[in-house]
Each structure stands twice: as structure tokens, then as C-alpha cells.
Design a protein around this motif. Structure first.
Motif, mmCIF file in Angstrom:
data_model
loop_
_atom_site.group_PDB
_atom_site.id
_atom_site.type_symbol
_atom_site.label_atom_id
_atom_site.label_comp_id
_atom_site.label_asym_id
_atom_site.label_seq_id
_atom_site.Cartn_x
_atom_site.Cartn_y
_atom_site.Cartn_z
ATOM 1 N N ASP A 81 16.121 26.024 25.496
ATOM 2 C CA ASP A 81 15.460 26.431 24.257
ATOM 3 C C ASP A 81 15.758 27.906 23.969
ATOM 4 O OD1 ASP A 81 13.351 27.507 22.573
ATOM 5 O OD2 ASP A 81 12.331 25.586 22.846
ATOM 6 N N ASP A 82 16.395 28.178 22.837
ATOM 7 C CA ASP A 82 16.810 29.558 22.519
ATOM 8 C C ASP A 82 15.619 30.505 22.456
ATOM 9 O OD1 ASP A 82 19.302 28.479 22.259
ATOM 10 O OD2 ASP A 82 19.316 28.484 20.061
ATOM 11 N N GLU A 83 14.535 30.028 21.839
ATOM 12 C CA GLU A 83 13.379 30.905 21.659
ATOM 13 C C GLU A 83 12.698 31.219 22.991
ATOM 14 O OE1 GLU A 83 10.848 29.467 18.466
ATOM 15 O OE2 GLU A 83 9.250 30.704 19.334
ATOM 16 N N LEU A 84 12.572 30.178 23.834
ATOM 17 C CA LEU A 84 11.945 30.396 25.145
ATOM 18 C C LEU A 84 12.819 31.322 25.993
ATOM 19 C CD1 LEU A 84 10.575 26.840 26.092
ATOM 20 C CD2 LEU A 84 9.383 28.731 25.006
ATOM 21 N N ALA A 85 14.123 31.170 25.871
ATOM 22 C CA ALA A 85 15.049 32.029 26.632
ATOM 23 C C ALA A 85 14.893 33.476 26.186
ATOM 24 C CB ALA A 85 16.482 31.560 26.421
ATOM 25 N N ASP A 86 14.793 33.666 24.897
ATOM 26 C CA ASP A 86 14.661 35.020 24.361
ATOM 27 C C ASP A 86 13.376 35.673 24.876
ATOM 28 O OD1 ASP A 86 15.618 37.049 22.459
ATOM 29 O OD2 ASP A 86 13.664 36.670 21.537
ATOM 30 N N ARG A 87 12.286 34.884 24.901
ATOM 31 C CA ARG A 87 11.008 35.419 25.382
ATOM 32 C C ARG A 87 11.087 35.775 26.869
ATOM 33 N NH1 ARG A 87 6.423 31.453 23.800
ATOM 34 N NH2 ARG A 87 7.810 30.775 22.162
ATOM 35 N N ALA A 88 11.751 34.920 27.637
ATOM 36 C CA ALA A 88 11.863 35.190 29.080
ATOM 37 C C ALA A 88 12.701 36.451 29.322
ATOM 38 C CB ALA A 88 12.479 33.987 29.793
ATOM 39 N N ARG A 89 13.761 36.616 28.546
ATOM 40 C CA ARG A 89 14.598 37.827 28.695
ATOM 41 C C ARG A 89 13.805 39.090 28.341
ATOM 42 N NH1 ARG A 89 19.825 36.671 29.755
ATOM 43 N NH2 ARG A 89 20.535 34.610 29.118
ATOM 44 N N LEU A 90 12.982 38.965 27.310
ATOM 45 C CA LEU A 90 12.148 40.105 26.905
ATOM 46 C C LEU A 90 11.140 40.446 28.008
ATOM 47 C CD1 LEU A 90 11.344 41.916 24.415
ATOM 48 C CD2 LEU A 90 9.715 40.112 23.798
ATOM 49 N N LEU A 91 10.502 39.408 28.551
ATOM 50 C CA LEU A 91 9.430 39.627 29.530
ATOM 51 C C LEU A 91 9.947 40.157 30.862
ATOM 52 C CD1 LEU A 91 7.344 36.465 28.679
ATOM 53 C CD2 LEU A 91 6.482 38.809 28.610
ATOM 54 N N ARG A 92 11.207 39.807 31.229
ATOM 55 C CA ARG A 92 11.701 40.272 32.535
ATOM 56 C C ARG A 92 11.992 41.774 32.496
ATOM 57 N NH1 ARG A 92 18.132 38.506 33.279
ATOM 58 N NH2 ARG A 92 18.767 39.492 31.352
ATOM 59 N N LEU A 93 11.975 42.362 31.316
ATOM 60 C CA LEU A 93 12.342 43.770 31.141
ATOM 61 C C LEU A 93 11.203 44.522 30.456
ATOM 62 C CD1 LEU A 93 15.003 45.214 31.826
ATOM 63 C CD2 LEU A 93 15.719 44.862 29.465
ATOM 64 N N HIS A 94 9.997 44.363 31.018
ATOM 65 C CA HIS A 94 8.827 45.082 30.498
ATOM 66 C C HIS A 94 8.549 44.818 29.021
ATOM 67 C CE1 HIS A 94 7.940 47.279 34.084
ATOM 68 N NE2 HIS A 94 9.138 47.807 34.159
ATOM 69 N N GLY A 95 9.044 43.748 28.479
ATOM 70 C CA GLY A 95 8.809 43.469 27.067
ATOM 71 C C GLY A 95 9.451 44.487 26.155
ATOM 72 N N GLU A 96 10.489 45.132 26.670
ATOM 73 C CA GLU A 96 11.073 46.280 25.969
ATOM 74 C C GLU A 96 12.252 45.836 25.078
ATOM 75 O OE1 GLU A 96 12.118 49.850 28.397
ATOM 76 O OE2 GLU A 96 14.095 48.975 28.412
ATOM 77 N N ARG A 97 12.168 46.185 23.787
ATOM 78 C CA ARG A 97 13.287 45.886 22.883
ATOM 79 C C ARG A 97 13.104 46.634 21.591
ATOM 80 N NH1 ARG A 97 14.102 39.795 22.028
ATOM 81 N NH2 ARG A 97 14.874 39.811 24.149
ATOM 82 N N PRO A 98 13.899 47.582 21.168
ATOM 83 C CA PRO A 98 14.989 48.146 21.972
ATOM 84 C C PRO A 98 14.440 49.053 23.066
ATOM 85 C CG PRO A 98 14.744 49.361 19.921
ATOM 86 C CD PRO A 98 13.769 48.216 19.860
ATOM 87 N N ARG A 99 15.304 49.720 23.777
ATOM 88 C CA ARG A 99 14.934 50.546 24.928
ATOM 89 C C ARG A 99 13.774 51.490 24.600
ATOM 90 N NH1 ARG A 99 17.857 52.412 29.921
ATOM 91 N NH2 ARG A 99 16.085 51.905 31.229
ATOM 92 N N TYR A 100 12.784 51.475 25.487
ATOM 93 C CA TYR A 100 11.593 52.327 25.390
ATOM 94 C C TYR A 100 10.701 51.986 24.196
ATOM 95 C CZ TYR A 100 14.253 54.745 28.904
ATOM 96 O OH TYR A 100 14.995 55.010 30.024
ATOM 97 N N HIS A 101 10.905 50.813 23.605
ATOM 98 C CA HIS A 101 9.993 50.296 22.583
ATOM 99 C C HIS A 101 9.494 48.952 23.100
ATOM 100 C CE1 HIS A 101 12.205 53.302 20.355
ATOM 101 N NE2 HIS A 101 11.268 53.257 19.416
ATOM 102 N N ASN A 102 8.207 48.899 23.447
ATOM 103 C CA ASN A 102 7.687 47.717 24.129
ATOM 104 C C ASN A 102 6.937 46.822 23.162
ATOM 105 O OD1 ASN A 102 7.835 50.173 26.061
ATOM 106 N ND2 ASN A 102 8.071 48.353 27.315
ATOM 107 N N LYS A 103 7.506 45.632 22.960
ATOM 108 C CA LYS A 103 6.900 44.676 22.021
ATOM 109 C C LYS A 103 5.693 43.988 22.649
ATOM 110 C CE LYS A 103 10.927 43.022 19.382
ATOM 111 N NZ LYS A 103 10.502 43.625 18.145
ATOM 112 N N VAL A 104 5.819 43.635 23.932
ATOM 113 C CA VAL A 104 4.742 42.951 24.656
ATOM 114 C C VAL A 104 4.716 43.536 26.069
ATOM 115 C CG1 VAL A 104 4.860 40.736 23.403
ATOM 116 C CG2 VAL A 104 6.361 41.127 25.365
ATOM 117 N N VAL A 105 3.638 43.237 26.807
ATOM 118 C CA VAL A 105 3.597 43.706 28.196
ATOM 119 C C VAL A 105 4.312 42.680 29.066
ATOM 120 C CG1 VAL A 105 2.124 44.322 30.146
ATOM 121 C CG2 VAL A 105 1.430 44.913 27.812
#
Ligand code: PLP
Length: 366
Positions: free
Chosen positions: A201-225
């Protein structure tokens, strides 16, 4: 003579040059976290598993945690977990202040008992984590049907089952998320901690990638914890080398299991592990069920023969889960397995003679 429970040195000797060359590349680049080697390994895993996305993470435990977070599990939600598994399966649920609700397992396959899982579904149930214990898939079609009936997220804990197949499909690819561990003793083991999340699932993959990196996207901007859950490049290069040999190593483990089954066939005290229809088992563990397991284990240890007890305490009776109110008698099969299951040595470099030696020692110890 004695037989070790696991001999990773013998395996390493066969791949040493390739592993050291990979490690040298990482040191030359001085780029140690995520990066091109991790991406290459993720692509190799995605191809091997036949999934769209493979996301390298810091451990199997973090794969479970990140998947539960990505599935939106919140404090107070209930997640059904088998009571007979490694602690991490339930620990990840508790880390999110959600509640693990324990269900029983089937005595012969050690995997989730779907009738009991169904009985444990409540209004608060949001997910289920079936485990492919010891290296063979749970009844994943049955789990997915149950999940559809109740709109549950499914996180397949395939930590012990990288390379196992069910009805032509690889373990860890049946559910919304599949989680793997690359702990060094796993069939595909790294040089430290590591893990992987698989999803189509593309959306679930995107969320997992975001979460493994402090919810950070772009760098030093944290969308979620999120969490610090990245895979290291050193692990990726080691695992890339090992992945190429995995099927051959798993095949040898299955041969060893067949030899054990033959040695034990005439003894009706020993219950050998059956392979469910449609499954190919990778024997992360070769686990028999025997009466007086502890005295057999002691006798084997006295002769220098390795063996393991996975697991001595069912999760509903673990001290840390006392507040959940589990009591002896709640999950009788899991409780019984904790005093009858014994894992015997199985590793790809094990010789037929070693299998015979272990088998004779087990038979003599009964
Ligand atoms: C069934 C199961 N789930 C989860 C894990 C956790 O994996 P890790 O040790 O990589 O955190 C393991 C590892 O032993 C496991 O066996």
C-alpha cells in the motif's frame, strides 16, 4: 562431542570476503545511516518478497511499533495478539498505551487459534497481529477474512519467517504490514539489530517511512511524532550478501527438520512440528513437544547439546502485563506449550551426523 544450538561462525566463513568488502565500501563512503546501501537492500527485499515497498528499520520490534503507529493505533485501542510468541509482539502495543488482548494458539502449529481470536474481538478492537512462529505462516487467509469482517488492521509478525511461503506467497506479504527482524540469530540475520516493514500500500508505506525518521519531512520540519527507527548501512551490506544465500540455507534447514522427523518417527512421546497445508517452513526453530521438557533440556545441556525454550512464560502471565488481569487457565494451550516446547539445534552448516547425535540424545533423555 556436543552440538551447538547455532553455529554462525561456520556460516560466516563461507561469506566472509563478500561481507568484509561490503563493510569496507561503507567505511570508504563514511555514510552510515539509511542511504544508498539501505535503498539497494530495500529494493532487493521488495523483489524477493514480491511486494511494492520494503522499508528498512532499526529492529523487528521497531517494525511492529512503526506499523501500529502507521495503522493509527491509539491509547485504549485493543489489539489481538497470540499469548505464545516473543514479547515484542505485545510490547509494541503497550508502548502506544493500547491494550494487547491475548488469544490462544493451535497446539500443533503454534500459530494463532482463529476461533479464539474471533471470540476476543470487541468494539474496541482495532488490529490483530498474527505471528508466523518458528518460520511457518499462520493461517493468513483466515486472519485476513476475520479482519475484513471487523474492519481490523493486520500486522503480520513475520520476524521469524523471512523466506517462508504460503500458497505461493511469501510470509510477511499477506497483511497491511509485514514485519521482519534481522536480529543476528534469525535465518537472515545482520551484524546487530535491524528490521524491515513490507507493504503493498503506497500510503501505508509513505506513513511508515515518515514515522521511522521522527516524522520529519522535509528535514527539521516534523509533521508527526515518529521514532528514531532507521536501518544502518552496515547492516544493509551484510544482509544484502546473506539474502543471496538465504533460499539455499533455508533449504538445508528443511532437510535437517526432515532428518529429525525421521529419527523421532517411531517415538510416540515426541510430537514433531507439522507443516500446514500450503506452507513451506523455513525452520527458524525446529521445535518438538515433549513431556518432562525441562529434565530433557537439562540432560542435553549436560552433554553439551544446545537447545532452547521458546517460550517459558505465556504473555498473559508476564509480570509486566499483570494489570491486564490474565490468570493461569485463561489460555490453556499457550500455557501448556510453555512447559512442553523444546527447540533443537538447526542451522545451515549442521551435518547429518550432528542431527543424529542430537536425536539420539533426545531419545535417550526421555
Ligand atoms: C516473533 C518475533 N517478533 C518480534 C521480534 C522482535 O525483533 P527484534 O529482536 O529484531 O526487535 C522477534 C525477535 O526475536 C520475534 O521473534
Amino acid at each position: 562431542m556436543g552440538v551447538p544450538f547455532l553455529d554462525l561462525k561456520a556460516q560466516f566463513a563461507t561469506i566472509k570476503d563478500d561481507v568484509l568488502a561490503g563493510i569496507a565500501n561503507v567505511f570508504d563512503d563514511q555514510a552510515f545511516v539509511l542511504g544508498k546501501y539501505v535503498e539497494a537492500f530495500e529494493n532487493e527485499c521488495a523483489e524477493y518478497l514480491g511486494v511494492k515497498h520494503a522499508i528498512g528499520v532499526s529492529s523487528g520490534s521497531d517494525a511492529l511499533l512503526i506499523s501500529l503507529m502507521a495503522a493509527g493505533i491509539k491509547p485504549g485501542d485493543e489489539v489481538i495478539v497470540p499469548a505464545f510468541t516473543f514479547f515484542a509482539t505485545a510490547g509494541a502495543v503497550s508502548r502506544l498505551n493500547a491494550k494487547p488482548v491475548f488469544c490462544d494458539v493451535q497446539e500443533d502449529t503454534f500459530n494463532v487459534d482463529l476461533d479464539d481470536a474471533r471470540a476476543k474481538v470487541s468494539q474496541k478492537t482495532k488490529a490483530i497481529i498474527p505471528v508466523d512462529l518458528y518460520g511457518q505462516c499462520a493461517d493468513m487467509e483466515g486472519v485476513m477474512n476475520l479482519a475484513r469482517e471487523h474492519d481490523l488492521a493486520v500486522i503480520e509478525d513475520a520476524a521469524q519467517a523471512f523466506g517462508a511461503v504460503r500458497n505461493g506467497q511469501k510470509a510477511g506479504t499477506f497483511a497491511h504490514y509485514g514485519c521482519f527482524s534481522f536480529y543476528p540469530t534469525k535465518n537472515l540475520g545482520g551484524a546487530g539489530d535491524g528490521g524491515m516493514i513490507a507493504t503493498n500500500d503506497d500510503e501505508l508505506a509513505d506513513r511508515a517511512r515518515l514515522l521511522r525518521l521522527h516524522g520529519e519531512r522535509p528535514r527539521y520540519h516534523n509533521k508527526v511524532v515518529g521514532v528514531c527507527g532507521r536501518l544502518d548501512a552496515l547492516q544493509a551490506v551484510v544482509l544484502s550478501v546473506k539474502l543471496k544465500h538465504l533460499d539455499e540455507w533455508n533449504k538445508r534447514r528443511a532437510e535437517i527438520a526432515a532428518l529429525y522427523n525421521n529419527h523421532f518417527a517411531a517415538n510416540d512421546k515426541i510430537k514433531t512440528p507439522p507443516v500446514s497445508d500450503g506452507n513451506s517452513h523455513i525452520y527458524h526453530q525446529y521445535t518438538i513437544r515433549i513431556p518432562e521438557r525441562d529434565s530433557v533440556a537439562t540432560k542435553l545441556a549436560e552433554q553439551g547439546i544446545g537447545c532452547g525454550v521458546y517460550y517459558p512464560v505465556p504473555l498473559h502471565l508476564q509480570e509486566c502485563f499483570a494489570d491486564l488481569g490474565g490468570k493461569l487457565g485463561d489460555l490453556p494451550v499457550s500455557e501448556r506449550l510453555c512447559s512442553t516446547a523444546l527447540s533443537l539445534p538447526v542451522f545451515d552448516r549442521m551435518t547429518d551426523q550432528q542431527v543424529e547425535e542430537v536425536s539420539k540424545a533426545v531419545l535417550a533423555a526421555l
